[in-house]
Motif scaffolding. Structure first.
Motif, PDB file in Angstrom:
ATOM      1  N   PHE A 103     -17.108  13.406  49.952  1.00 33.50           N
ATOM      2  CA  PHE A 103     -17.880  13.066  51.644  1.00 33.50           C
ATOM      3  C   PHE A 103     -17.928  14.539  52.222  1.00 33.50           C
ATOM      4  CE2 PHE A 103     -13.413  11.819  51.916  1.00 33.50           C
ATOM      5  CZ  PHE A 103     -12.917  12.645  52.992  1.00 33.50           C
ATOM      6  N   THR A 104     -18.768  14.497  53.104  1.00 35.61           N
ATOM      7  CA  THR A 104     -19.006  15.847  54.167  1.00 35.61           C
ATOM      8  C   THR A 104     -17.996  15.527  55.192  1.00 35.61           C
ATOM      9  OG1 THR A 104     -20.747  14.823  55.135  1.00 35.61           O
ATOM     10  CG2 THR A 104     -21.184  16.341  52.942  1.00 35.61           C
ATOM     11  N   THR A 105     -17.540  16.516  55.891  1.00 35.05           N
ATOM     12  CA  THR A 105     -16.414  16.337  57.106  1.00 35.05           C
ATOM     13  C   THR A 105     -17.513  15.577  58.194  1.00 35.05           C
ATOM     14  OG1 THR A 105     -17.199  18.582  57.579  1.00 35.05           O
ATOM     15  CG2 THR A 105     -14.839  18.395  56.636  1.00 35.05           C
ATOM     16  N   SER A 106     -18.710  15.877  58.423  1.00 38.33           N
ATOM     17  CA  SER A 106     -19.452  15.177  59.459  1.00 38.33           C
ATOM     18  C   SER A 106     -19.593  13.667  59.260  1.00 38.33           C
ATOM     19  CB  SER A 106     -20.821  15.904  59.579  1.00 38.33           C
ATOM     20  OG  SER A 106     -21.462  15.829  58.478  1.00 38.33           O
ATOM     21  N   GLU A 107     -19.607  13.194  57.749  1.00 35.45           N
ATOM     22  CA  GLU A 107     -19.624  11.813  57.600  1.00 35.45           C
ATOM     23  C   GLU A 107     -18.397  11.097  57.824  1.00 35.45           C
ATOM     24  OE1 GLU A 107     -22.042   9.314  56.720  1.00 35.45           O
ATOM     25  OE2 GLU A 107     -23.454  11.183  57.446  1.00 35.45           O
ATOM     26  N   LEU A 108     -17.417  11.925  57.468  1.00 40.16           N
ATOM     27  CA  LEU A 108     -15.933  11.553  57.746  1.00 40.16           C
ATOM     28  C   LEU A 108     -15.782  11.201  59.383  1.00 40.16           C
ATOM     29  CD1 LEU A 108     -13.032  10.576  56.816  1.00 40.16           C
ATOM     30  CD2 LEU A 108     -12.465  13.092  56.701  1.00 40.16           C
ATOM     31  N   ARG A 109     -16.088  12.239  60.196  1.00 42.20           N
ATOM     32  CA  ARG A 109     -16.081  12.303  61.535  1.00 42.20           C
ATOM     33  C   ARG A 109     -16.543  11.059  62.015  1.00 42.20           C
ATOM     34  NH1 ARG A 109     -16.925  17.690  61.777  1.00 42.20           N
ATOM     35  NH2 ARG A 109     -15.088  18.845  61.444  1.00 42.20           N
ATOM     36  N   ALA A 110     -17.964  10.656  61.647  1.00 49.41           N
ATOM     37  CA  ALA A 110     -18.524   9.634  61.869  1.00 49.41           C
ATOM     38  C   ALA A 110     -17.711   8.365  61.772  1.00 49.41           C
ATOM     39  CB  ALA A 110     -20.107   9.573  61.408  1.00 49.41           C
ATOM     40  N   LEU A 111     -17.200   8.318  60.541  1.00 45.76           N
ATOM     41  CA  LEU A 111     -16.316   7.194  60.259  1.00 45.76           C
ATOM     42  C   LEU A 111     -15.151   6.939  61.619  1.00 45.76           C
ATOM     43  CD1 LEU A 111     -16.076   4.955  58.232  1.00 45.76           C
ATOM     44  CD2 LEU A 111     -14.665   6.368  57.127  1.00 45.76           C
ATOM     45  N   GLY A 112     -14.639   8.250  61.728  1.00 47.74           N
ATOM     46  CA  GLY A 112     -13.536   8.173  62.765  1.00 47.74           C
ATOM     47  C   GLY A 112     -13.864   7.918  64.014  1.00 47.74           C
ATOM     48  N   ASP A 113     -15.017   8.073  64.564  1.00 49.18           N
ATOM     49  CA  ASP A 113     -15.627   7.558  65.842  1.00 49.18           C
ATOM     50  C   ASP A 113     -15.786   6.026  66.049  1.00 49.18           C
ATOM     51  OD1 ASP A 113     -15.654  10.341  66.303  1.00 49.18           O
ATOM     52  OD2 ASP A 113     -18.015  10.583  66.126  1.00 49.18           O
ATOM     53  N   GLY A 170     -10.212  22.117  55.085  1.00 51.11           N
ATOM     54  CA  GLY A 170     -10.621  21.428  56.384  1.00 51.11           C
ATOM     55  C   GLY A 170     -10.924  20.132  56.221  1.00 51.11           C
ATOM     56  N   LYS A 171     -11.498  19.757  55.364  1.00 54.87           N
ATOM     57  CA  LYS A 171     -11.811  18.380  54.753  1.00 54.87           C
ATOM     58  C   LYS A 171     -10.587  17.491  54.929  1.00 54.87           C
ATOM     59  CE  LYS A 171     -15.276  17.714  52.046  1.00 54.87           C
ATOM     60  NZ  LYS A 171     -16.132  17.593  50.618  1.00 54.87           N
ATOM     61  N   ARG A 172      -9.632  18.110  54.030  1.00 54.79           N
ATOM     62  CA  ARG A 172      -8.506  17.323  53.829  1.00 54.79           C
ATOM     63  C   ARG A 172      -7.519  17.344  55.250  1.00 54.79           C
ATOM     64  NH1 ARG A 172      -3.734  17.920  53.963  1.00 54.79           N
ATOM     65  NH2 ARG A 172      -2.080  16.602  52.750  1.00 54.79           N
ATOM     66  N   ASP A 173      -7.559  18.306  55.857  1.00 58.31           N
ATOM     67  CA  ASP A 173      -6.887  18.357  57.121  1.00 58.31           C
ATOM     68  C   ASP A 173      -7.599  17.262  58.007  1.00 58.31           C
ATOM     69  OD1 ASP A 173      -5.359  20.299  55.961  1.00 58.31           O
ATOM     70  OD2 ASP A 173      -6.283  21.936  57.308  1.00 58.31           O
ATOM     71  N   LEU A 174      -8.886  17.113  58.186  1.00 57.00           N
ATOM     72  CA  LEU A 174      -9.421  16.316  59.058  1.00 57.00           C
ATOM     73  C   LEU A 174      -9.006  14.803  58.687  1.00 57.00           C
ATOM     74  CD1 LEU A 174     -11.501  15.741  61.353  1.00 57.00           C
ATOM     75  CD2 LEU A 174     -13.210  15.454  59.609  1.00 57.00           C
ATOM     76  N   LEU A 175      -8.978  14.838  57.369  1.00 58.10           N
ATOM     77  CA  LEU A 175      -8.452  13.473  57.095  1.00 58.10           C
ATOM     78  C   LEU A 175      -7.300  13.026  57.591  1.00 58.10           C
ATOM     79  CD1 LEU A 175      -9.303  10.537  55.611  1.00 58.10           C
ATOM     80  CD2 LEU A 175      -8.619  11.491  53.373  1.00 58.10           C
ATOM     81  N   GLU A 176      -6.306  13.917  57.103  1.00 53.34           N
ATOM     82  CA  GLU A 176      -4.909  13.782  57.486  1.00 53.34           C
ATOM     83  C   GLU A 176      -4.853  13.407  59.243  1.00 53.34           C
ATOM     84  OE1 GLU A 176      -2.200  16.759  56.207  1.00 53.34           O
ATOM     85  OE2 GLU A 176      -0.693  15.447  56.257  1.00 53.34           O
ATOM     86  N   ARG A 177      -5.685  14.273  59.884  1.00 51.31           N
ATOM     87  CA  ARG A 177      -5.476  14.095  61.330  1.00 51.31           C
ATOM     88  C   ARG A 177      -6.010  12.890  61.636  1.00 51.31           C
ATOM     89  NH1 ARG A 177      -7.892  19.173  61.752  1.00 51.31           N
ATOM     90  NH2 ARG A 177     -10.086  18.428  62.265  1.00 51.31           N
ATOM     91  N   LEU A 178      -7.071  12.334  61.147  1.00 50.61           N
ATOM     92  CA  LEU A 178      -7.496  10.881  61.248  1.00 50.61           C
ATOM     93  C   LEU A 178      -6.458   9.662  60.926  1.00 50.61           C
ATOM     94  CD1 LEU A 178     -11.458  11.229  60.032  1.00 50.61           C
ATOM     95  CD2 LEU A 178     -10.272  11.020  62.701  1.00 50.61           C
ATOM     96  N   THR A 179      -5.778   9.952  59.955  1.00 53.79           N
ATOM     97  CA  THR A 179      -4.757   8.792  59.538  1.00 53.79           C
ATOM     98  C   THR A 179      -3.562   8.786  60.333  1.00 53.79           C
ATOM     99  OG1 THR A 179      -3.612  10.263  57.863  1.00 53.79           O
ATOM    100  CG2 THR A 179      -5.431   8.934  56.912  1.00 53.79           C
ATOM    101  N   ALA A 180      -3.324   9.888  61.220  1.00 57.75           N
ATOM    102  CA  ALA A 180      -2.389  10.204  61.826  1.00 57.75           C
ATOM    103  C   ALA A 180      -2.479   9.684  63.258  1.00 57.75           C
ATOM    104  CB  ALA A 180      -1.822  11.462  62.006  1.00 57.75           C
ATOM    105  N   ARG A 181      -3.816   9.163  63.529  1.00 58.79           N
ATOM    106  CA  ARG A 181      -4.097   8.794  65.088  1.00 58.79           C
ATOM    107  C   ARG A 181      -3.416   7.307  65.332  1.00 58.79           C
ATOM    108  NH1 ARG A 181     -10.429   8.352  65.360  1.00 58.79           N
ATOM    109  NH2 ARG A 181      -9.698   6.760  63.442  1.00 58.79           N
TER     110      ARG A 181
END
Lengths: 539, 752
Positions: A304-314, A339-350
């Motif tokens: 996946f791309t980071t922008s799509e992951l972000r959209a999921l996180g929104d 960066g992609k992995r870090d973003l995912l980790e951040r999203l899981t920590a929310r």
């Protein structure tokens, strides 16, 4: 303040060509053909907005006018470009010119999806007044995956269809829709009536997982599921069982993320999309509370791309969890991957309050078999910890597409692509035959990747035309119509599509929705019939 | 990238538009690698636009002529300068010495004003030709504004400009500075300045039929019918008088004619103009009240208010409303710049002057009056084409392309083709110069020095910025001032050298600054003055002369050529300061709010209001940041991307006519028709369509390879030469009545 590129970016690079200061680039370290999106370097952007006009998906905003949901992109653009050398020379641009030496040239393009539309657009810019293009489309509606593949809630991306529509209104273009190559006309017959044929028919089948019990009820290809909720006429016969409380998707590319997002979205989001009403109804009654995405490799290597992951996180009320975040990568980790992995980790920590639904990412998780005798009840996977069964009433495989299904060209059996050399179809008797898009390069890249892919093929086509490598057609171009009539084909054309388009917008508008797609051929022909002043198609 | 030894960074002012942005240009040898805004520029502070990034491309443009060419049958032949000037001498010899019976004329385009040598030396060319008949692009652009400025303040150069950096309430009419970078109000970074205005709590009101980018960024967008600004502004004045909101403040002492204007405005209540303007009486009243209530407010109008049927009345009312609301000549209102190099309102006696005298002679065919020594461009083609004594047979064109930028293009092209002699100063073989007998190409912008003598007369801040040439001339190129001096000599057949003509010009300019006791050189001999100057020839000497004799000469802010040379990022002379009454040059030292020439035109407006809004489509222009009138279409980086020469059509008008986005349509006026690609655009209101001007480049003889690859549509094929703003004789390009029809109903129908 600079301009900012946001989630919908399709990476077709139209913006890059008009930027006077060369401030638009892929993320640091990313190569442009593999980039998922482009970013504006705020240090060099002069805020002129030239790119905004060119963007086919309305992804670019002045920083001061960013919609609230996209505010974070200002920082993302800055971070993604911070390593660039701001003093590097600005490349000189060239305008696309018509070839003065190019005489009469008739090109048949098979498929009106993005790659075919980009190919036609490039031909229109390069060809002269004697260029003629026949766009052949199997359905009564054009735009392929831009209409029926891009997620229905990504209306900004779907706006690219308006750009195609505008460019292909050129009087040198003719549309033959509801015409199937192989059924109504053969590839050979098209070759006889054109100097060149461009295959732009994509890859229409989902790739199989090749695991046990894959065909049990409740186990489907993502291609069918996406086609169904996007109103593709080929995929309407399915009855997806959404009564279980979990779904598993094999694969973690953007298609998998799109499906996950649709399955966990709230009704308001679905209603604001252009998903057919029946699918909205069906999904809004879904009992699915958890969607698991299964990936073989590490989080770094997720597709996946980071922008799509972000959209999921929104999405409100959706928790994101992950297992196997620490699975070791097998390839070299680039900053973008990290960066992609870090973003995912951040999203899981929310801390998500009022969790309605959960999306779970599993890494290092190899599918072994679909579980369930008459109906899927789960997916058996192998992880570092051993075998495990992920319970699910719906199993979807989202591991790519294959199969052009076009008779008359040699196909790479493993990938389903037409054998070609940079867009020139190879093999016996294939002079004047070209290929673009997924049928050329396989199911890779984003929507905009097709622009340069198609331009490359068209470049070769024009080179061949200029050195006399193309044969003049043996038959009159006009005889195509007679041939199709003899075959009893119910040909529909551009104004018929416009009638459907208007009707869809009208029906949707009545319900407060962007459009209500006509998903059935007979229904489409009825709409066309009513709109045709002279009496309509003989059905 | 580390700067290699051959690399350097040059600082210079962008000469392409009115904004005067500082550029920081990185070069390797003579190759421009990158252009950035000059963060240290005292005025632009790093702002730049896409055009500014193209100076390197212009220098490398393969179609830019590097030496003169002369006609040889149907084509051009390269020659040396001596041969070229000898040819001019030969061509123009038959036309010399006729005075007011001259059969020649000059046309001067905008580029002359964007160029130090061009703006200073054009006069020697005009004098060399010896014809009183002079045309510029002013009469298809901003002439109404100049006319009003001359009538109110005594000089066409005395523009009251919006003090956008200090105002609280800015009303923009028919202006789109987000695309144009601003005009008649030089301010690099207009968009930034508008944003700053709003950030400090001020408000921006845009009055425009179209939802432009500027309108999108405004607090309030008022959408009148095309061409109705004059009536709208009359109604604003009505409300100011009607509700007792008139307060002249400090300007009160010098303003007369208020009662006359009140009487006129009384005929234009918001209720009576509403049907014509399409703006509700409530909105008009609110606008007037907010203008008068704002601590510091200013109204500003641009092309949408000038190149239109009531351009002069609209421009008049803009200044009148600024005066009536007490906003003339005070910070945050409409103020008078004090340019370092001086202008008509910094020389001679203060406060009074000869004022404005039009109609000293008339055009032969239509009897159009001269205004500011110019005849209207709308009359040029007929002056060349109509047989009879006085028919123009020879022309000089200085940096202009009137075939594209003037009305009735087809007639204009026929006219230029029929001339016996045509000499053009121009770098390109374009739609006009292709008819030339001799083309004299100037050096590229990077090869010229620069100082904006012209645009600083309407800048929103007083600054002085000089740029040295960044690159030397190529072998065989000639400096523009030398081209002009030698052309003058060839035209008048005097055989004088460039040096002699240059010296004479310097002496003339000294004389102009020594007539009145207040003038800088009143007590000095010309030779004393020449000796005091820092350069011995060329535009730099003249600039030094202008600066040293300029309005700052006796102050602590005095500037000279040495000062501007020592300050490559510019010399800041501070914000605009009140200048009433010394800025005036009217005969009575007063500002007359009701000049006869304008008052006489009011009945025409009243009739139009009574007739009400017509039906059908009105065509207007459209400003685009990546275009520059009729040139710069040969710069590849500005020509990439989508077609820009498209017809914008509102969704409603497209629906009525069954026109789809991207469809080919025919646009027809009373004069002619053109085909264009339709672009259905929600920015337009129903009843309005829009084409950008300046495109064409289609005839085979045009040598503009990039421009011809993307030719576009010439809107001036549609514009008749007789739809005009009456007092100023300015072509009313905006609001032309047209019809739009699909060329093809559908792409070739496949159904059978």
């Amino acid at each position: 303040l600079p301009h900012v590129i946001t989630r919908a970016c399709c990476n077709d690079r139209s913006c890059v060509e008009v930027c006077p200061v060369d401030c638009i680039h892929p993320a640091d370290g990313e190569h442009s053909d593999e980039a998922s999106m482009l970013y504006i370097d705020p240090r060099t952007c002069i805020d002129c907005g030239a790119c905004v006009v060119e963007c086919p998906v309305d992804a670019i905003f002045p920083a001061a006018a960013l919609p609230t949901s996209l505010l974070e992109y200002a920082a993302i653009n800055a971070e993604s470009t911070q390593l660039r050398d701001v003093s590097s020379p600005v490349p000189r641009r060239h305008v696309v010119r018509s070839e003065p030496e190019l005489g009469p040239l008739t090109v048949a393009v098979i498929g009106c999806g993005p790659s075919g539309a980009y190919a036609a657009t490039e031909l229109l810019a390069r060809g002269g007044p004697q260029l003629r293009i026949d766009m052949i489309e199997r359905l009564t509606s054009p735009w392929g995956l831009a209409r029926a593949g891009v997620a229905p809630d990504h209306l900004d991306t779907k706006a690219i269809a308006d750009v195609f529509a505008s460019r292909l209104r050129d009087p040198r273009v003719r549309f033959w829709m509801n015409v199937e190559v192989g059924r109504d006309v053969t590839l050979r017959e098209l070759q006889e009536r054109a100097d060149a044929v461009i295959i732009a028919s994509g890859l229409s089948k989902g790739r199989l997982l090749g695991i046990a019990n894959e065909f049990v009820s409740g186990s489907h290809s993502a291609v069918d599921f996406v086609g169904w909720y996007n109103g593709h006429p080929d995929h309407q016969a399915y009855d997806f069982d959404l009564s279980g409380d979990s779904a598993v998707i094999v694969g973690n590319g953007n298609v998998a993320l799109d499906i996950a997002r649709i399955l966990v979205a709230d009704d308001a989001r679905l209603r604001a999309s252009d998903m057919p009403g029946a699918a909205v109804e069906h999904i809004s009654r879904s009992r699915i509370r958890k969607v698991t995405l299964v990936g073989r490799r590490s989080a770094y290597e997720a597709a996946f791309t980071t922008s799509e992951l972000r959209a999921l996180g929104d999405l409100p009320g959706v928790a994101i969890v992950a297992q196997g975040l620490d699975v070791e990568p097998t390839s070299r980790v680039t900053p973008a991957m990290a960066g992609k992995r870090d973003l995912l980790e951040r999203l899981t920590a929310r801390d998500v309050t009022d969790v309605r639904r959960t999306v779970e990412f599993r890494f290092g998780c190899v599918p072994e078999a679909v579980v369930g005798e008459r109906k899927a009840t789960g997916l058996r996977v192998m992880t570092d910890a051993g075998l495990e069964v992920l319970d699910a009433g719906l199993v979807l495989s989202a591991v790519g597409s294959t199969g052009s299904g076009l008779v008359g060209a040699d196909v790479d059996r493993a990938r389903g692509t037409v054998l070609n050399n940079d867009g020139r179809v190879t093999g016996e008797g294939q002079r004047g035959m070209y290929v673009v898009g997924w049928a050329k390069r396989g199911p890779s890249g984003s929507l905009g990747t097709n622009r340069e892919c198609s331009a490359e093929t068209v470049q070769h086509l024009i080179e061949d035309a200029l050195v006399g490598k193309l044969r003049r057609p043996e038959q009159e171009r006009e005889s195509l119509g007679d041939l199709l009539m003899r075959r009893g084909a119910h040909v529909t054309d551009w104004s018929d599509w416009r009638a459907i388009d208007r009707e869809e917008v009208r029906r949707g508008g009545a319900d407060g929705r962007p459009r209500e797609k006509v998903v059935d051929l007979q229904e489409a022909l009825k709409v066309i019939d009513l709109a045709r002043p002279e009496g309509g198609v003989q059905v | 990238m580390k700067l290699e030894p051959t690399m350097r960074t040059a600082t210079r002012t962008c000469p392409l538009c009115e904004a005067t942005c500082g550029l920081s240009i990185t070069l390797d040898g003579d190759r421009v690698l990158r252009t950035a805004g000059d963060e240290l520029d005292v005025f632009s502070r790093g702002y730049m636009c896409p055009k500014g990034a193209t100076l390197g491309e212009l220098y490398d443009d393969p179609d830019w002529l590097h030496g003169p060419v002369v006609r040889d049958g149907d084509s051009f032949r390269s020659v040396d300068w001596d041969t070229a000037f000898a040819r001019v001498d030969e061509l123009f010899a038959p036309f010399r010495g006729r005075g007011k019976d001259s059969v020649t004329a000059t046309f001067m385009g905008n580029p002359g004003a964007h160029n130090l040598a061009g703006s200073l030396y054009s006069r020697v060319v005009v004098r060399g030709l010896g014809s009183p008949f002079f045309f510029t692009s002013g009469t298809v652009d901003h002439r109404p504004k100049e006319l009003v400025s001359a009538l109110l303040y005594g000089s066409m150069q005395t523009l009251a400009v919006p003090d956008i950096d200090r105002t609280d309430f800015l009303v923009l009419l028919g202006a789109n500075p987000y695309e144009s970078n601003g005009s008649l109000a030089t301010a690099p970074g207009w968009p930034r300045r508008l944003e700053a205005l709003r950030e400090r709590g001020g408000e921006v009101v845009v009055v425009d039929p179209v939802r432009t980018r500027t309108a999108e960024n405004a607090d309030w967008h008022i959408r009148p019918r095309v061409g109705s600004d004059a009536a709208l502004l009359m109604s604003v004045a009505f409300v100011l008088f009607d509700e007792g909101l008139v307060d002249l403040k400090d300007a009160g002492g010098v303003v007369v004619g208020v009662d006359e204007l009140a009487a006129i405005a009384r005929g234009f209540s918001p209720e009576s103009t509403s049907a014509f303007t399409g703006v509700s009486p409530d909105a008009v009243r609110e606008l007037a009240r907010r203008l008068s209530a704002a601590p510091r407010a200013v109204v500003y109008g641009r092309l949408g208010t000038t190149a239109t049927e009531f351009g002069s009345i609209g421009s008049w009312l803009i200044d009148a409303i600024n005066i009536l609301t007490g906003n003339l000549d005070r910070p945050g209102g409409a103020m008078f710049p004090m340019p370092a190099a001086g202008c008509a309102n910094t020389r001679g006696e203060s406060k009074v002057g000869p004022g404005f005298r039009p109609a000293r002679f008339h055009s032969r065919v239509r009897g159009a009056p001269e205004i500011f020594g110019e005849l209207p461009l709308s009359c040029l083609a007929e002056e060349i084409l109509t047989p009879g004594a006085g028919k123009y047979r020879g022309m000089v064109v200085i940096g202009g392309n009137p075939v594209v930028s003037g009305p009735s293009s087809e007639a204009m092209s026929t006219a230029f083709a029929s001339l016996d002699a045509l000499v053009c100063i121009d770098p390109y073989i374009n739609d006009t110069t292709r008819h030339a007998d001799v083309i004299l190409p100037p050096p590229s912008p990077l090869q010229r020095s620069h100082f904006d003598t012209y645009f600083y007369t309407w800048a929103v801040r007083n600054v002085a910025n000089y740029s040295e040439p960044v690159l030397p001339l190529r072998p065989g190129q000639l400096d523009e001032w030398e081209i002009m001096c030698r052309l003058a000599s060839a035209l008048d057949g005097s055989g004088r050298s460039a040096r002699e003509i240059d010296d004479q010009l310097a002496l003339d300019m000294i004389a102009e600054r020594s007539r009145h006791p207040d003038d800088a050189y009143y007590d000095l001999s010309p030779h004393e003055v020449l000796a005091s100057l820092e350069a011995s020839a060329g535009p730099e000497r003249l600039l030094d002369l202008m600066l040293k004799s300029g309005p700052y000469r006796d102050s602590s802010r005095a500037v000279s050529l040495a000062d501007v040379l020592a300050n490559p990022h510019g010399v800041d002379l501070g914000p605009l300061e009140p200048r009433l009454p010394e800025v005036l040059r009217t005969p009575d030292g007063q500002i007359n709010l009701a000049p006869d020439i304008l008052v006489e035109d009011v009945s025409r407006l009243a009739e139009a209001v009574t007739d009400g809004p017509g039906t059908g489509l009105r065509l207007i222009g459209r400003r685009q940041m990546r275009s520059n009138n009729s040139w710069m279409h040969n710069v590849p980086s500005l020509m990439t991307g989508k077609d820009r020469s498209t017809l914008y059509l509102s969704p409603a008008d497209a629906e009525t006519r069954r026109i789809d986005d991207g469809q080919l349509v025919r646009v027809s006026s009373s004069l002619s028709s053109v085909t264009a690609v339709a672009e259905v655009n929600v920015r337009l209101p129903e009843g309005v369509c829009s084409l950008p001007h300046g495109f064409l480049h289609e005839p085979d003889a045009v040598a503009l390879s990039t421009a011809r690859a993307r030719p576009g549509v010439n809107t001036n094929r549609l514009t008749p030469d007789n739809v005009l703003d009456v007092p100023s004789w300015t072509a009313a390009f905006n609001g032309l009545r047209v019809e739009v029809t699909p060329v093809d109903k559908t792409p070739e129908a496949t159904r059978r």
